[in-house]
Design a protein around this motif. Structure first.
Motif, PDB file in Angstrom:
ATOM      1  N   LEU A 318       0.801  -1.273   0.319  1.00 14.71           N
ATOM      2  CA  LEU A 318       0.261   0.544  -0.471  1.00 14.71           C
ATOM      3  C   LEU A 318       0.565   1.533   0.530  1.00 14.71           C
ATOM      4  O   LEU A 318       1.857   0.998   0.649  1.00 14.71           O
ATOM      5  CB  LEU A 318      -0.828   0.032   1.075  1.00 14.71           C
ATOM      6  N   GLU A 319       0.475   2.793  -0.673  1.00 14.73           N
ATOM      7  CA  GLU A 319       1.091   3.480  -0.376  1.00 14.73           C
ATOM      8  C   GLU A 319       0.147   4.082   0.008  1.00 14.73           C
ATOM      9  O   GLU A 319      -0.755   4.898  -0.500  1.00 14.73           O
ATOM     10  CB  GLU A 319       1.809   3.753  -2.062  1.00 14.73           C
ATOM     11  N   LEU A 320       0.855   4.462   0.956  1.00 15.30           N
ATOM     12  CA  LEU A 320      -0.228   5.478   2.179  1.00 15.30           C
ATOM     13  C   LEU A 320       0.563   7.241   2.403  1.00 15.30           C
ATOM     14  O   LEU A 320       1.815   6.906   2.361  1.00 15.30           O
ATOM     15  CB  LEU A 320      -0.289   4.620   3.449  1.00 15.30           C
ATOM     16  N   ASP A 321      -0.426   8.564   2.595  1.00 20.51           N
ATOM     17  CA  ASP A 321       0.200   9.059   2.881  1.00 20.51           C
ATOM     18  C   ASP A 321       0.677   8.533   4.416  1.00 20.51           C
ATOM     19  O   ASP A 321      -0.161   8.561   5.662  1.00 20.51           O
ATOM     20  CB  ASP A 321      -1.119  10.426   3.076  1.00 20.51           C
ATOM     21  N   ALA A 322       2.285  10.145   5.046  1.00 19.62           N
ATOM     22  CA  ALA A 322       2.333   9.830   6.210  1.00 19.62           C
ATOM     23  C   ALA A 322       2.194  10.368   7.544  1.00 19.62           C
ATOM     24  O   ALA A 322       1.804   9.804   8.730  1.00 19.62           O
ATOM     25  CB  ALA A 322       4.047   9.687   6.227  1.00 19.62           C
ATOM     26  N   THR A 323       1.012  11.502   7.165  1.00 20.78           N
ATOM     27  CA  THR A 323      -0.003  12.221   8.284  1.00 20.78           C
ATOM     28  C   THR A 323      -1.464  11.478   7.877  1.00 20.78           C
ATOM     29  O   THR A 323      -1.923  10.817   9.368  1.00 20.78           O
ATOM     30  CB  THR A 323       0.130  13.105   7.428  1.00 20.78           C
ATOM     31  N   LEU A 324      -2.044  11.032   6.808  1.00 18.08           N
ATOM     32  CA  LEU A 324      -3.095  10.737   7.609  1.00 18.08           C
ATOM     33  C   LEU A 324      -4.040   9.453   7.136  1.00 18.08           C
ATOM     34  O   LEU A 324      -4.341   8.721   7.595  1.00 18.08           O
ATOM     35  CB  LEU A 324      -4.777  11.151   6.442  1.00 18.08           C
ATOM     36  N   GLN A 325      -2.010   8.687   6.570  1.00 21.19           N
ATOM     37  CA  GLN A 325      -3.100   6.645   6.101  1.00 21.19           C
ATOM     38  C   GLN A 325      -3.569   6.809   5.295  1.00 21.19           C
ATOM     39  O   GLN A 325      -4.384   6.111   5.659  1.00 21.19           O
ATOM     40  CB  GLN A 325      -3.603   6.309   7.378  1.00 21.19           C
ATOM     41  N   ALA A 326      -4.322   7.695   4.234  1.00 22.76           N
ATOM     42  CA  ALA A 326      -5.218   7.474   2.850  1.00 22.76           C
ATOM     43  C   ALA A 326      -3.964   7.625   1.482  1.00 22.76           C
ATOM     44  O   ALA A 326      -2.649   8.046   1.800  1.00 22.76           O
ATOM     45  CB  ALA A 326      -5.765   9.028   3.111  1.00 22.76           C
ATOM     46  N   PRO A 327      -4.620   6.996   0.525  1.00 26.04           N
ATOM     47  CA  PRO A 327      -4.064   6.619  -0.795  1.00 26.04           C
ATOM     48  C   PRO A 327      -3.097   7.922  -1.131  1.00 26.04           C
ATOM     49  O   PRO A 327      -3.437   8.959  -0.094  1.00 26.04           O
ATOM     50  CB  PRO A 327      -4.878   5.987  -1.444  1.00 26.04           C
ATOM     51  N   VAL A 328      -1.658   7.780  -0.744  1.00 24.09           N
ATOM     52  CA  VAL A 328      -1.041   9.332  -1.403  1.00 24.09           C
ATOM     53  C   VAL A 328      -2.080  10.105  -2.729  1.00 24.09           C
ATOM     54  O   VAL A 328      -1.412  11.663  -2.427  1.00 24.09           O
ATOM     55  CB  VAL A 328      -0.166   9.305  -1.220  1.00 24.09           C
ATOM     56  N   ALA A 329      -2.059   9.573  -3.497  1.00 23.32           N
ATOM     57  CA  ALA A 329      -2.875  10.663  -3.940  1.00 23.32           C
ATOM     58  C   ALA A 329      -3.895  12.037  -4.057  1.00 23.32           C
ATOM     59  O   ALA A 329      -4.889  12.806  -4.101  1.00 23.32           O
ATOM     60  CB  ALA A 329      -3.696  10.036  -5.931  1.00 23.32           C
ATOM     61  N   LEU A 330      -5.037  11.334  -3.070  1.00 23.34           N
ATOM     62  CA  LEU A 330      -5.612  11.708  -2.565  1.00 23.34           C
ATOM     63  C   LEU A 330      -5.805  12.730  -0.594  1.00 23.34           C
ATOM     64  O   LEU A 330      -6.479  13.428  -0.820  1.00 23.34           O
ATOM     65  CB  LEU A 330      -7.120  10.772  -1.870  1.00 23.34           C
ATOM     66  N   ALA A 331      -4.518  11.709  -0.175  1.00 21.98           N
ATOM     67  CA  ALA A 331      -4.855  12.835   0.995  1.00 21.98           C
ATOM     68  C   ALA A 331      -4.339  14.168   1.041  1.00 21.98           C
ATOM     69  O   ALA A 331      -4.881  15.113   1.988  1.00 21.98           O
ATOM     70  CB  ALA A 331      -2.960  12.371   1.683  1.00 21.98           C
ATOM     71  N   PRO A 332      -3.698  14.970  -0.120  1.00 25.99           N
ATOM     72  CA  PRO A 332      -3.500  16.109  -0.487  1.00 25.99           C
ATOM     73  C   PRO A 332      -5.012  17.404  -0.667  1.00 25.99           C
ATOM     74  O   PRO A 332      -5.336  18.338  -0.331  1.00 25.99           O
ATOM     75  CB  PRO A 332      -2.577  16.750  -1.352  1.00 25.99           C
ATOM     76  N   LEU A 333      -5.442  16.715  -1.035  1.00 22.10           N
ATOM     77  CA  LEU A 333      -6.898  17.029  -1.066  1.00 22.10           C
ATOM     78  C   LEU A 333      -7.951  17.389   0.329  1.00 22.10           C
ATOM     79  O   LEU A 333      -9.415  17.345   0.260  1.00 22.10           O
ATOM     80  CB  LEU A 333      -7.778  16.044  -2.283  1.00 22.10           C
ATOM     81  N   ILE A 334      -7.483  16.325   1.062  1.00 23.38           N
ATOM     82  CA  ILE A 334      -8.839  16.394   2.177  1.00 23.38           C
ATOM     83  C   ILE A 334      -7.871  16.391   3.456  1.00 23.38           C
ATOM     84  O   ILE A 334      -9.027  16.509   4.973  1.00 23.38           O
ATOM     85  CB  ILE A 334      -9.505  14.698   2.089  1.00 23.38           C
ATOM     86  N   ASP A 335      -6.809  17.184   3.649  1.00 23.73           N
ATOM     87  CA  ASP A 335      -5.354  16.934   4.401  1.00 23.73           C
ATOM     88  C   ASP A 335      -6.256  18.650   5.408  1.00 23.73           C
ATOM     89  O   ASP A 335      -6.655  19.415   5.026  1.00 23.73           O
ATOM     90  CB  ASP A 335      -4.250  17.188   4.322  1.00 23.73           C
ATOM     91  N   PRO A 336      -6.853  17.787   6.576  1.00 22.41           N
ATOM     92  CA  PRO A 336      -7.585  18.789   7.369  1.00 22.41           C
ATOM     93  C   PRO A 336      -6.318  20.502   7.522  1.00 22.41           C
ATOM     94  O   PRO A 336      -7.113  20.705   8.129  1.00 22.41           O
ATOM     95  CB  PRO A 336      -8.123  17.627   8.550  1.00 22.41           C
ATOM     96  N   ASN A 337      -5.532  19.815   7.865  1.00 22.69           N
ATOM     97  CA  ASN A 337      -4.153  21.017   8.483  1.00 22.69           C
ATOM     98  C   ASN A 337      -4.116  21.876   7.506  1.00 22.69           C
ATOM     99  O   ASN A 337      -3.580  22.539   7.517  1.00 22.69           O
ATOM    100  CB  ASN A 337      -3.245  20.245   8.403  1.00 22.69           C
TER     101      ASN A 337
END
Length: 443
Positions: A318-337
């Protein structure tokens, strides 16, 4: 591989929608659900009314599948409770899918057949093996062409501890800490909280739901005290966009919570990150924040969000975002930070794919630790995934999603910093399918 089923984990709203999409595409789904019925997680908050109306809660392919059997679509403008969502939609949908849905079947692991995650050879040609444990303890291997993990995050709530781990003493105080919105219409549950000092921890819509419910209890039982623990440094726009929210029921929930605070029914403590939980000689809980603030309470309702359980996916790449543990391509679109404007870029199979061929996380689990999600987002995700698995790549890439904006802008990760926030320059994630409380039987 074409003769093997697509295994869908979870018979909730997104998992069953995935099965309907796959069926319509001529693919064979196999839905594995460890609970005893459809929407098992939804059934655990069946006393709560959604702020999405029926028009947003029926997946397109699922609706077509049901209507072919004579099913009557609920009134589109009505807001169902969790119980109604299950009985009027999810349970009938599972019944139509028939043997494609198996209950009492827990997925304990998934791997590439004959290969652990280290082995490269054969990952493009070998099927997946899904390890299953049945309710009677019997174990089974299911061979699958692909996997859609729609198991959600409900079983793994975030702890009360302010650093993401249970605070010292939190586990020992589990008898006094609830991690869901309690059903105060249940006489036994109501008796637990009435006349007590209750701390509600959290800043999302589940927390607002709890505030509204407990404020009503405090009005009926005046000795009930409510403290609202916020980790952020100020209340800010925690109440949401109000009348600017394009989902009226969602905006109304925030306004009701705000009114409860302004009426003095709720005491707000900002900057409260729980560092330890102790008991006094009388058995009451003593919450201590990292800043040294102490609060004595009888009960705690910790509604601080959820996180994905990735343990049984450990042999997949799996390729998951280090912060959100969401797919890396999706994470920047939903990051609450970064933002919380209430919109999201169109996304589907492309953004949800992983290096492991044929493996997708969908629904709330695809959002990892991001706190906001709408059912219609998941419906669009699985439509795109089903199109991709059927070889219709044009349909998979043609993802169109328009969500109602919250009327709020600002990165939640910046709320402790004076002068930070402001309107977002890019779209953000949708809002949780969370809910405003109701008395059972009322509309």
């Amino acid at each position: 591989m074409s003769e093997l089923p697509v295994v869908v984990v979870g018979a909730g709203p997104i998992g069953l929608a995935a099965a309907a999409e796959l069926t319509e595409r001529g693919l064979e789904p196999l839905v594995l659900e460890r609970g005893t019925g459809a929407g098992a997680a939804v059934s655990e908050w069946n006393h709560v009314r959604l702020f999405s109306a029926w028009r947003e809660l029926v997946a397109p392919a699922a609706g077509r599948l049901l209507e072919a059997t004579g099913w009557q679509r609920p009134a589109p403008e009505r807001y169902p409770t969790g119980q109604e969502w299950v009985t009027e939609y999810l349970a009938p949908l599972a019944a139509v899918l028939g043997t494609r849905v198996r209950f009492g079947t827990e997925v304990t692991g998934v791997a590439r057949r004959g290969r652990d995650r280290v082995v490269d050879h054969g990952r493009d040609t070998e099927p997946l093996t899904v390890h299953v444990r049945h309710r009677d303890g019997r174990e089974e291997l299911v061979t699958a062409a692909a996997l859609i993990d729609a198991s959600g995050t409900w079983p793994t709530p975030n702890p009360l501890g302010g650093d993401g781990l249970p605070a010292p003493g939190e586990r020992a105080a589990a008898d006094r800490i609830a991690y869901r919105v309690p059903d105060l219409d249940d006489p036994r549950v109501r008796a637990r909280y009435a006349g007590r000092h209750v701390a509600i921890a959290g800043s999302g819509h589940s927390a607002l739901t709890a505030l509204v419910a407990f404020a009503a209890l405090a009005q009926e039982e005046p000795e009930t005290r409510i403290s609202w623990l916020l980790r952020r440094g100020a209340v800010g726009d925690t109440f949401g966009g109000g009348e600017a929210d394009q989902l009226p029921a969602r905006g109304a929930l925030g306004l009701r919570a705000k009114a409860a605070v302004e009426a003095g029914l709720v005491t707000v403590l900002t900057g409260f990150r729980t560092e330890s939980v102790d008991r006094d000689p009388a058995g009451r809980l003593i919450l201590t924040a990292s800043a040294g603030t102490r609060l004595d309470v009888d009960e705690v309702v910790a509604v601080t969000g959820f996180r994905p359980d990735l343990s049984w996916l450990s042999e997949l790449r799996l390729e998951l975002d280090a912060t959100l543990q969401a797919p890396v391509a999706l994470a920047p679109l939903i990051d609450p930070n970064v933002h919380s404007c209430g919109t999201v870029y169109p996304h589907g199979a492309k953004e949800l794919a992983h290096p492991e061929p044929g493996v997708f996380l969908a629904g709330m689990k695809s959002y990892g630790r991001a706190p906001t999600f709408l059912a219609m987002t998941g419906y669009e995700q699985v439509r795109s995934i089903a199109a991709f698995l059927a070889g219709d790549h044009a349909a998979a890439e043609r993802v169109e999603l328009q969500l109602a904006e919250t009327g709020v802008c600002g990165g939640s990760g910046l709320f402790d910093e004076p002068g930070q926030g402001g309107c977002c320059g890019t779209p953000a994630g949708p809002e949780l399918i969370s809910l405003s409380p109701v008395r059972k039987g009322h509309s």
